[in-house]
Design a protein around this motif. Structure first.
Motif: not given
Ligand SMILES: [Zn+2]
Ligand SMILES: [Zn+2]
Length: 128
Positions: A72-74
């Motif tokens: 995911c993004d993080c």
């Molecule tokens: Zn994330």
């Protein structure tokens, strides 16, 4: 109209997303800023927003990020890409090199690129 809605409130993110990519800002600096200032929404919500506003033809972006090890993004800033060593600061307590509290200024990339700027190095290239 956007089909991007907040995962919890189901409210459109347009207001928060509208002006969020700064001129010349690279994908990884953008993700670090969003995940730090807003929140990780799971999946690649912010990366997809970046792609749509900056690099609409990079349709394989999410697949590429997954293949590089992010879920995911993080996980993109930190897990796949790390701040280059010259930007790290020494933590007075531990004596270790750590990321500075304030994000370094993005050193910018070409338009329509999904490559990070010079601030970032591929984590797997950094022999620790
Ligand atoms: Zn994330
Ligand atoms: Zn950058």
């Amino acid at each position: 109209m956007s089909n991007v809605v907040h995962i919890l409130t189901r409210r459109p993110l347009d207001e928060r997303l509208g002006t969020s990519v700064r001129p010349g800002e690279c994908l990884v600096c953008f993700l670090r800023r969003m995940v730090g200032a807003q929140e990780c929404l799971g999946s690649f919500t912010w990366a997809e927003h970046y792609r749509r506003s900056r690099a609409p033809r990079a349709v394989a972006l999410e697949r590429r990020l997954r293949s590089e090890g992010a879920a995911c993004d993080c996980e993109v800033p930190g897990r796949v890409w790390r701040l280059s060593g010259s930007l790290l600061v020494r933590d007075p307590a531990s004596g270790l090199l750590v990321e500075p509290a304030a994000a370094p200024r993005c050193s910018a990339t070409r338009p329509a690129s999904t490559k990070p700027c010079d601030n970032w190095s591929l984590a797997r290239d950094l022999a620790l």
